[in-house]
Write a protein that holds these residues in place. Structure first.
Motif, PDB file in Angstrom:
ATOM      1  N   THR A  37       0.830  -1.204   0.000  1.00 36.76           N
ATOM      2  CA  THR A  37       0.000   0.000   0.000  1.00 36.76           C
ATOM      3  C   THR A  37       0.863   1.252   0.000  1.00 36.76           C
ATOM      4  O   THR A  37       0.617   2.202  -0.762  1.00 36.76           O
ATOM      5  CB  THR A  37      -0.938   0.005   1.218  1.00 36.76           C
ATOM      6  OG1 THR A  37      -1.766  -1.169   1.183  1.00 36.76           O
ATOM      7  CG2 THR A  37      -1.820   1.238   1.221  1.00 36.76           C
ATOM      8  N   ALA A  38       1.889   1.252   0.842  1.00 35.57           N
ATOM      9  CA  ALA A  38       2.795   2.407   0.884  1.00 35.57           C
ATOM     10  C   ALA A  38       3.469   2.622  -0.464  1.00 35.57           C
ATOM     11  O   ALA A  38       3.690   3.763  -0.887  1.00 35.57           O
ATOM     12  CB  ALA A  38       3.841   2.200   1.977  1.00 35.57           C
ATOM     13  N   ARG A  39       3.764   1.524  -1.157  1.00 32.85           N
ATOM     14  CA  ARG A  39       4.446   1.633  -2.461  1.00 32.85           C
ATOM     15  C   ARG A  39       3.579   2.360  -3.485  1.00 32.85           C
ATOM     16  O   ARG A  39       4.103   3.128  -4.305  1.00 32.85           O
ATOM     17  CB  ARG A  39       4.794   0.222  -2.963  1.00 32.85           C
ATOM     18  CG  ARG A  39       5.496   0.202  -4.320  1.00 32.85           C
ATOM     19  CD  ARG A  39       5.877  -1.214  -4.726  1.00 32.85           C
ATOM     20  NE  ARG A  39       4.735  -2.092  -4.892  1.00 32.85           N
ATOM     21  CZ  ARG A  39       4.001  -2.177  -6.004  1.00 32.85           C
ATOM     22  NH1 ARG A  39       4.281  -1.406  -7.039  1.00 32.85           N
ATOM     23  NH2 ARG A  39       2.988  -3.021  -6.067  1.00 32.85           N
ATOM     24  N   VAL A  40       2.278   2.117  -3.464  1.00 30.79           N
ATOM     25  CA  VAL A  40       1.416   2.700  -4.498  1.00 30.79           C
ATOM     26  C   VAL A  40       0.620   3.900  -3.990  1.00 30.79           C
ATOM     27  O   VAL A  40      -0.175   4.470  -4.744  1.00 30.79           O
ATOM     28  CB  VAL A  40       0.450   1.647  -5.081  1.00 30.79           C
ATOM     29  CG1 VAL A  40       1.223   0.492  -5.674  1.00 30.79           C
ATOM     30  CG2 VAL A  40      -0.539   1.145  -4.039  1.00 30.79           C
ATOM     31  N   THR A  41       0.807   4.282  -2.735  1.00 28.12           N
ATOM     32  CA  THR A  41       0.064   5.417  -2.191  1.00 28.12           C
ATOM     33  C   THR A  41       0.258   6.666  -3.056  1.00 28.12           C
ATOM     34  O   THR A  41       1.372   7.029  -3.403  1.00 28.12           O
ATOM     35  CB  THR A  41       0.515   5.706  -0.750  1.00 28.12           C
ATOM     36  OG1 THR A  41       0.036   4.649   0.092  1.00 28.12           O
ATOM     37  CG2 THR A  41      -0.032   7.027  -0.247  1.00 28.12           C
ATOM     38  N   ASN A  42      -0.882   7.267  -3.392  1.00 33.66           N
ATOM     39  CA  ASN A  42      -0.944   8.503  -4.189  1.00 33.66           C
ATOM     40  C   ASN A  42      -0.380   8.351  -5.600  1.00 33.66           C
ATOM     41  O   ASN A  42      -0.084   9.343  -6.251  1.00 33.66           O
ATOM     42  CB  ASN A  42      -0.245   9.668  -3.477  1.00 33.66           C
ATOM     43  CG  ASN A  42      -0.855  11.006  -3.850  1.00 33.66           C
ATOM     44  OD1 ASN A  42      -2.031  11.097  -4.179  1.00 33.66           O
ATOM     45  ND2 ASN A  42      -0.051  12.056  -3.805  1.00 33.66           N
ATOM     46  N   ASP A  43      -0.257   7.118  -6.068  1.00 32.73           N
ATOM     47  CA  ASP A  43       0.064   6.928  -7.480  1.00 32.73           C
ATOM     48  C   ASP A  43      -1.178   7.209  -8.313  1.00 32.73           C
ATOM     49  O   ASP A  43      -2.288   6.822  -7.920  1.00 32.73           O
ATOM     50  CB  ASP A  43       0.522   5.476  -7.728  1.00 32.73           C
ATOM     51  CG  ASP A  43       2.025   5.303  -7.638  1.00 32.73           C
ATOM     52  OD1 ASP A  43       2.730   6.315  -7.536  1.00 32.73           O
ATOM     53  OD2 ASP A  43       2.487   4.159  -7.651  1.00 32.73           O
TER      54      ASP A  43
END
Length: 659
Positions: A37-43
Motif C-alpha cells: 500500500t505504501a508503495r502505491v500510495t498517491n500513485d
C-alpha cells in the motif's frame, strides 16, 4: 468501528480487521499489504510536478480508469428507449416514473423531478443512490425511493433532478457482491466490476438528461452519498459534461481500504479492477479544474476522515496547478456514516452556486414526500432484462484462439499474450531483483529421507519455506523436481515431519538419487493466514485493491522457489520439473510461461477454464487456460492427468508447427 488516524507503521499495530489474527501468516500478510500500500500510495499523482506534465498524462489516466471499469472500449451508445410509465404532481413539482436501457436490455429505473412550471431551460442534477434498500413484501421499489427527498428538494429549487436506481438495489435486483460475498471470484479473471455498470448507467443518464427539452445540457451536476458518492466520482472523472460535483462519503484512499480494513465494509461497486495500481486520490484530480466539493462526516467508519483529507490535499495540488483552488472544497460535518441535514445543505449551496450562478439562503429542508409505491416504475418486470446476469456479458471474454499456421504467426501471438499478461495480469510482480537470501534452517532424517528445511525471500516482506527431501547420499543434490503444494498436500507433509511421526512420506519410498523440493506458496502451510471464510475473502480483496491477486503472487512465489532450489547443491542451474494439482496446477502453468528454470510439467486436475481458477486480473479478456498451456508447453513436456481436458489446442499448435 472507530478507526484511528496514525502513521502507516503504527497502523500495522492498530488495524482493527487484523487485530486478533496472531498466526505467523497473518503477521506476514499484514506487513506485506501495508508495504505494498505504501508503495502505491498517491500513485500516479506523486509523479506530477507541473501542469504540463499533468495535462500530458490526464487523457491516458482517464482512459485507464475507463479500462479498469470495463469501459475501454466504451460500449456502443444505442437507442435509450426511454419510457415514461407514470407521473405524480404534488406541491408544485412533477415526478415522472421512467426507465431507459443503457445497453440493450440493461434497464435503468428512475424518477425525474422537475418544477411544475418550466419557463426556460434549467440546470440538472444526476442524483445517484447509495445502498438504501426499499423492499416491501418481497417487492423492491428501488433505492430511488429511499433518496427521494433529494430529488424533491432540487425540483422545488429550480432544478431538474434525475434520481436513478443502482444495479443491486433497483426495481430489477442485480448484484454488486460477486467478490464480496457471492463467491464469484471469476469476476477477477473477466476484469469485471459492478462499479463499471454503475459508471456506464451514469454516463447514459447524462445522455437522457441532455435529451430533455427543459434541461440545459451545459449545466449538469452530480451528487450522491455512500455508494452514490462513489458513482459520482466515476462519472465526474470520466465525463466532462459534469460541470459541478458533490460526492458525499464516497471516496477514501488505499491506506484506509487496505491497511485500515475499510474494504470489509464495502461491496464491489466501490472499486475498479486496479490494473494500473492507482490510488483513489486520482479520482478527484481527474475532476479538476471543474467545481468539486468533497463532503464527509467526521466519524464515518467506512470513509475515515484521515483518508478523505489525504484525497482532498492530493487533489488540491492539481487544482493549484490550474490556479483554480477555490473550485475545490472540503466539507466535514459531525456524525457517522449517515445521510444528514448537515451534509445536504453544503451540497445544495455548492450546486446552486455553480449551476445557477447564485446561492440564496436555504429555508426548506429535504424530506420524503411520497410512499415508495407511488414511485415504482414497473408494474411487471421486463422478461428481457439482463440486469440480473450483466456480469456475464458486460466485459467480453476472449474467443478461443486460432491455430497458428507459421512460426512467425505463433511468435507474434506469444509475444502479444506475454505482453498482455505482464501488463494486465502480473503488473504487480516485483520489477527489481532482490536477493533470494536462501538459508538452511534445519536438517533431519525422517524414515528413508534426509530432510533440509530452507527459507528464501520471494519478495520484500514475503519469506517462504522450501523443503528438500532426498535419499541419503554422500553429497547434497539439487532438486530435480518440485511439488507446488496446496493446503491439503502440505498437511500430509507436515504430518510426516512431526517428531516421532508414524505417517508415511507422501512421496513414498525414494529412488537412490532422488531429490525433491516441496514449496508451499504464500498463504499455504507455515504462512497460512486466517481461514475464516470472511477473513480470507477480504484478504484476497485487499490484494485485488493493490492490483494483484493471491494466485498471481503465488505464481511469482513458484518462480522464485525454482530460482532458489536451482542454486542448491552441486548441480546448480539445472531445470527443475514441476508437479501441481488443481488451482496450483494453473498457477504452475503461468509461472512456466515466464520462468526459464522450470522444466517439464506434471499437472493433475488442471482447470479447463479460468472460471474455476486460478484467478488473475483480466486474463479472460485475452486468453484462457488452453492458450496458456500452449505457451507454457511449447518447449517442455506436459503430462496431464485427472479431469484435465485442455491439451487439444497445445497439441494442435505443436502439430501445425511440426514440433
Amino acid at each position: 468501528m472507530r478507526l484511528i488516524t496514525s502513521p502507516l507503521v503504527l497502523l500495522l499495530l492498530t488495524t482493527a480487521s487484523f487485530a486478533q489474527d496472531t498466526k505467523p501468516g497473518d503477521t506476514m500478510v499484514r506487513q506485506y499489504l501495508a508495504a505494498e500500500t505504501a508503495r502505491v500510495t498517491n500513485d500516479p499523482l506523486k509523479k506530477i510536478d507541473s501542469l504540463e506534465t499533468w495535462e500530458a498524462n490526464q487523457a491516458e489516466y482517464r482512459r485507464q480508469v475507463a479500462e479498469m471499469l470495463g469501459l475501454d472500449p466504451m460500449p456502443e451508445k444505442g437507442d435509450l428507449k426511454a419510457t415514461i410509465t407514470g407521473q405524480i404532481e404534488r406541491d408544485d413539482i412533477v415526478v415522472e416514473k421512467l426507465h431507459f436501457q443503457s445497453s440493450p436490455h440493461l434497464y435503468v429505473t428512475a424518477n425525474l423531478y422537475r418544477p411544475k412550471q418550466v419557463d426556460q431551460k434549467l440546470p440538472a442534477i444526476l442524483y445517484v443512490c447509495g445502498h438504501g434498500r426499499v423492499k416491501i413484501d418481497g417487492v423492491s421499489y428501488g433505492n430511488k425511493a429511499h433518496y427521494q427527498h433529494h430529488g424533491a428538494w432540487f425540483a422545488r429549487n429550480g432544478f431538474v433532478c434525475l434520481v436513478v436506481d443502482s444495479l443491486e438495489l433497483g426495481e430489477i435486483e442485480g448484484t454488486h457482491k460477486g467478490l464480496y460475498s457471492d463467491k464469484q471470484r471469476w469476476w477477477t479473471n473477466r476484469g469485471y466490476t459492478s462499479a463499471g455498470v454503475e459508471a456506464w448507467n451514469c454516463i447514459r443518464s447524462l445522455d437522457y438528461l441532455q435529451s430533455r427539452e427543459e434541461v440545459d445540457g451545459e449545466r449538469i451536476g452530480v451528487t450522491g452519498r455512500s455508494g452514490g458518492g462513489a458513482y459520482s466520482w466515476w462519472v465526474a472523472a470520466l465525463d466532462d459534461r459534469i460541470k459541478a460535483a458533490v460526492p458525499v462519503a464516497g471516496v477514501t484512499d488505499l491506506e484506509n481500504h487496505v491497511v485500515d480494513g475499510c474494504v470489509e465494509g464495502h461491496c464491489d461497486c466501490m472499486y475498479w479492477v486496479n490494473t494500473y495500481q492507482h490510488d483513489y486520490t486520482l479520482l478527484p484530480a481527474l475532476v479538476a479544474p471543474r467545481p468539486l466539493m468533497i463532503a464527509n462526516t467526521d466519524r464515518d467508519g467506512i470513509f475515515p476522515l484521515d483518508g478523505v483529507n489525504r484525497c482532498y490535499f492530493a487533489a488540491r495540488e492539481i487544482y493549484d496547478l490550474y490556479g483554480k483552488a477555490p473550485s475545490l472544497a472540503l466539507t466535514i460535518t459531525p456524525g457517522p456514516h449517515k445521510d444528514t441535514q448537515q451534509l445536504r445543505i453544503p451540497a445544495f449551496h455548492w450546486l446552486r452556486e455553480h449551476l445557477q450562478g447564485e446561492s440564496p439562503p436555504i429555508t426548506d429542508v429535504a424530506l420524503p414526500m411520497f410512499k415508495p409505491q407511488e414511485l415504482k416504475v414497473f408494474d411487471t418486470l421486463p422478461e428481457d432484462e439482463i440486469n440480473t446476469k450483466i456480469e456475464e456479458t458486460f466485459v467480453a471474454a476472449s474467443q478461443p484462439a486460432e491455430v497458428p499456421q507459421t512460426e512467425e504467426q505463433w511468435e507474434t501471438m506469444v509475444s502479444q499474450w506475454k505482453q498482455l499478461l505482464a501488463t494486465k495480469s502480473f503488473a504487480a510482480w516485483p520489477q527489481k531483483d532482490i536477493p533470494l537470501d536462501t538459508k538452511l534452517v534445519s536438517e533431519s532424517r525422517q524414515g528413508d529421507w534426509d530432510i533440509r528445511r530452507y527459507e528464501f525471500t520471494s519478495q520484500d516482506n514475503v519469506r517462504l519455506p522450501l523443503l528438500v527431501l532426498q535419499a541419503q547420499t554422500p553429497r547434497q543434490q539439487t532438486p530435480t523436481r518440485m511439488i507446488l503444494v496446496d493446503e491439503s498436500q502440505w498437511a500430509e507433509f507436515a504430518d510426516f515431519l512431526k517428531e516421532d511421526s508414524k505417517a508415511e512420506c507422501p512421496l513414498g519410498k525414494p529412488d537412490s538419487n532422488e531429490c525433491v523440493a516441496v514449496l508451499p506458496a504464500r498463504g499455504i502451510g507455515p504462512t497460512q493466514w486466517n481461514q475464516d471464510p470472511r477473513k480470507d475473502t477480504h484478504i484476497r480483496r485487499r490484494f485485488l485493491l493493490l492490483g494483484q491477486s493471491v494466485d498471481a503472487m503465488r505464481a511469482w512465489d513458484l518462480r522464485r522457489g525454482v530460482q532458489a532450489a536451482s542454486k542448491l547443491g552441486l548441480q546448480s542451474g539445472d531445470k527443475i520439473d514441476i508437479e501441481a494439482r488443481g488451482t496450483m496446477a494453473g498457477v504452475a502453468v503461468y509461472a512456466a510461461i515466464f520462468e526459464p528454470g522450470m522444466g517439464d510439467l506434471k499437472l493433475t486436475d488442471l482447470p479447463a477454464d479460468h472460471r474455476n481458477g486460478p484467478y488473475f486480473l483480466n486474463v479472460r479478456r485475452f486468453m484462457n487456460m488452453p492458450e496458456a498451456l500452449a505457451l507454457a508447453g511449447q518447449d517442455r513436456k506436459v503430462t496431464l492427468s485427472g479431469e484435465s481436458q485442455v491439451d487439444e489446442y497445445r497439441e494442435a499448435v505443436l502439430k501445425a508447427l511440426k514440433k
